[in-house]
Design an enzyme around this catalytic site. Structure first.
Site, PDB file in Angstrom:
ATOM      1  N   ASP A  51       0.810  -1.224   0.000  1.00  0.00           N
ATOM      2  CA  ASP A  51       0.000   0.000   0.000  1.00  0.00           C
ATOM      3  C   ASP A  51       0.837   1.265   0.000  1.00  0.00           C
ATOM      4  OD1 ASP A  51      -2.629  -1.101  -0.062  1.00  0.00           O
ATOM      5  OD2 ASP A  51      -2.353  -1.737   2.010  1.00  0.00           O
ATOM      6  N   ASP A  70      -6.541  -4.852  -4.437  1.00  0.00           N
ATOM      7  CA  ASP A  70      -6.259  -3.477  -4.033  1.00  0.00           C
ATOM      8  C   ASP A  70      -4.980  -2.932  -4.659  1.00  0.00           C
ATOM      9  OD1 ASP A  70      -7.554  -5.230  -2.133  1.00  0.00           O
ATOM     10  OD2 ASP A  70      -7.575  -3.606  -0.655  1.00  0.00           O
ATOM     11  N   GLY A 121      -7.553 -18.719  -5.940  1.00  0.00           N
ATOM     12  CA  GLY A 121      -8.184 -17.510  -5.443  1.00  0.00           C
ATOM     13  C   GLY A 121      -8.775 -17.711  -4.055  1.00  0.00           C
ATOM     14  N   THR A 176     -10.406 -15.101  -0.384  1.00  0.00           N
ATOM     15  CA  THR A 176     -10.787 -13.771   0.080  1.00  0.00           C
ATOM     16  C   THR A 176     -10.173 -13.513   1.442  1.00  0.00           C
ATOM     17  OG1 THR A 176     -12.628 -12.215   0.251  1.00  0.00           O
ATOM     18  CG2 THR A 176     -12.921 -14.350   1.327  1.00  0.00           C
ATOM     19  N   ARG A 235     -15.928  -3.709  -2.538  1.00  0.00           N
ATOM     20  CA  ARG A 235     -14.800  -2.782  -2.602  1.00  0.00           C
ATOM     21  C   ARG A 235     -13.707  -3.325  -3.533  1.00  0.00           C
ATOM     22  NH1 ARG A 235     -10.995  -1.566   1.831  1.00  0.00           N
ATOM     23  NH2 ARG A 235     -12.571  -2.334   3.282  1.00  0.00           N
ATOM     24  N   TRP A 287     -12.014  -1.517  -6.714  1.00  0.00           N
ATOM     25  CA  TRP A 287     -10.567  -1.385  -6.966  1.00  0.00           C
ATOM     26  C   TRP A 287     -10.229  -1.891  -8.369  1.00  0.00           C
ATOM     27  CZ3 TRP A 287      -9.298   1.878  -3.636  1.00  0.00           C
ATOM     28  CH2 TRP A 287      -9.296   1.719  -2.256  1.00  0.00           C
TER      29      TRP A 287
END
Length: 373
Positions: free
Chosen positions: A92, A153, A211, A213, A225, A229
């Site tokens: 981030d 993200d 994959g 979460t 969200r 993104w």
């Protein structure tokens, strides 16, 4: 401001009152998630610390009111300290330093801010797995680990690397960003253009595993969200590269988002939930989505552009009328009913406030992101 959208203009003016009122309160500690409708002053250690400073720079950019930047030296000192010796074991870094060091460089021309931005870019590059061509999301880089994760993200952190190449002339940053975007397009984006929040990757070989979460309802559901993104993040990669495949992904992800909107309101926090099976909503996801959708509508033509523009205006109007805070006080946020983690309920969340401000500016045709400065 545009005379064509009085309600959106009014919403922006009200939002700026709150941003301005908080200038004296958040300059060495910042906003994350509210408690009892007030943002506690958070130490500069978490991923969200760039969002309130980003609001200040957006406000200054469009008003030229120097008061918004009156605490810039203290803000930048905090981010310089973090870059040199604080928590940087995260992808981030773009959220943290694009909205502070880069925005400051563009606003003031301060070469020290440019140097800080580039130092942070090198920290982000240190998270790049060359075998797999991806940027590791969280935690320390362990070359002996079996697996790690990428997350959707991170598409929003790639502009940091594109911009670093523009500032330095060194293509390594841009090449890493493009590679990560392409890996994300093959893993995090499903065949139907819904998205996984995270994808497990083999550290040793760099190959994708499966994959999953972290914040969505289920591994195979679509976290709202995260889908936002994806829309905005792939749009940004298109803008910096002009690769039409990124534009196609952004557009088709946007269509999935629009198809999952409830009747006459904003989205639930995960697309598993509908008006028939409701749960809490997430205004922050809507704000991010609209910030991307407005811009997508500008680069498309015909019916799709018209659809996106109308949807952007409709969603911003709903946010302004039903979710925007109108009370100005110390620690106030702008957009109510943002969600961080489901079990924490809803609150003001700093990324929701920031992207709502971006979306309002963008809808009115005003500059509001790094590629427009």
């Amino acid at each position: 401001m545009s005379k064509d959208h009085p309600a959106i203009n009014a919403a922006l003016e009200q939002a700026l009152k709150i941003v301005r009122h908080n200038v004296e309160h958040y300059y060495d500690r910042f906003q994350h998630v509210s408690e009892n409708d007030v943002y506690p002053k958070e130490e500069n250690k978490v991923w969200t610390m760039g969002f309130y400073p980003g609001e200040l720079y957006l406000a200054y950019l469009n008003t030229k009111d120097e008061y918004y930047l009156s605490k810039r030296e203290q803000i930048l000192a905090s981010f310089k300290s973090r870059c040199e010796s604080g928590h940087m074991e995260t992808h981030d870094i773009g959220f943290l330093y694009e909205m502070t060091a880069y925005y400051d460089y563009k606003a003031t021309g301060d070469e020290q801010s440019k140097a800080l931005f580039l130092a942070a870019a090198d920290k982000l590059m240190a998270r790049y797995n060359e075998k797999g061509g991806f940027i590791q999301a969280w935690g320390p880089m362990d070359p002996h680990a079996d697996k790690t994760r990428i997350i959707i993200d991170c598409m929003m952190n790639l502009p940091h690397l594109y911009l670093a190449s523009e500032l330095t002339g060194d293509s390594k940053y841009r090449e890493a960003a493009i590679s990560h975007a392409k890996v994300s397009s093959k893993t995090l984006i499903r065949d139907d253009f819904s998205s996984y929040h995270t994808y497990w990757m083999d550290v040793q070989s760099g190959k994708p595993l499966h994959g999953a979460t972290h914040q969505g309802h289920k591994d195979e559901s679509t976290w709202a969200r995260g889908q936002a993104w994806a829309v905005y993040g792939f749009y940004k990669s298109y803008v910096f590269t002009q690769d039409p495949s990124f534009l196609e992904i952004a557009t088709k992800c946007a269509d999935v988002y629009l198809a999952n909107l409830p009747e006459n309101d904003i989205n639930y926090w995960d697309f598993d939930f509908t008006d028939e099976t409701p749960d809490i909503r997430d205004s922050s996801a809507t704000a991010i989505f609209v910030a991307g959708l407005v811009r997508l509508g500008r680069v498309l033509e015909g019916e799709k552009a018209t659809t996106y523009q109308k949807a952007s205006g409709d969603l911003l109007t709903i946010l302004a009328q039903r979710y925007q805070n109108t009370d100005v006080y110390e620690g106030a946020g702008i957009l109510r009913e943002g969600m961080y983690h489901r079990d924490l309920g809803t609150a003001f969340v700093s990324w929701g406030d920031y992207y709502y401000l971006e979306a309002l500016y963008a809808f009115l045709g005003l500059p509001s992101s790094s590629e427009e400065m």
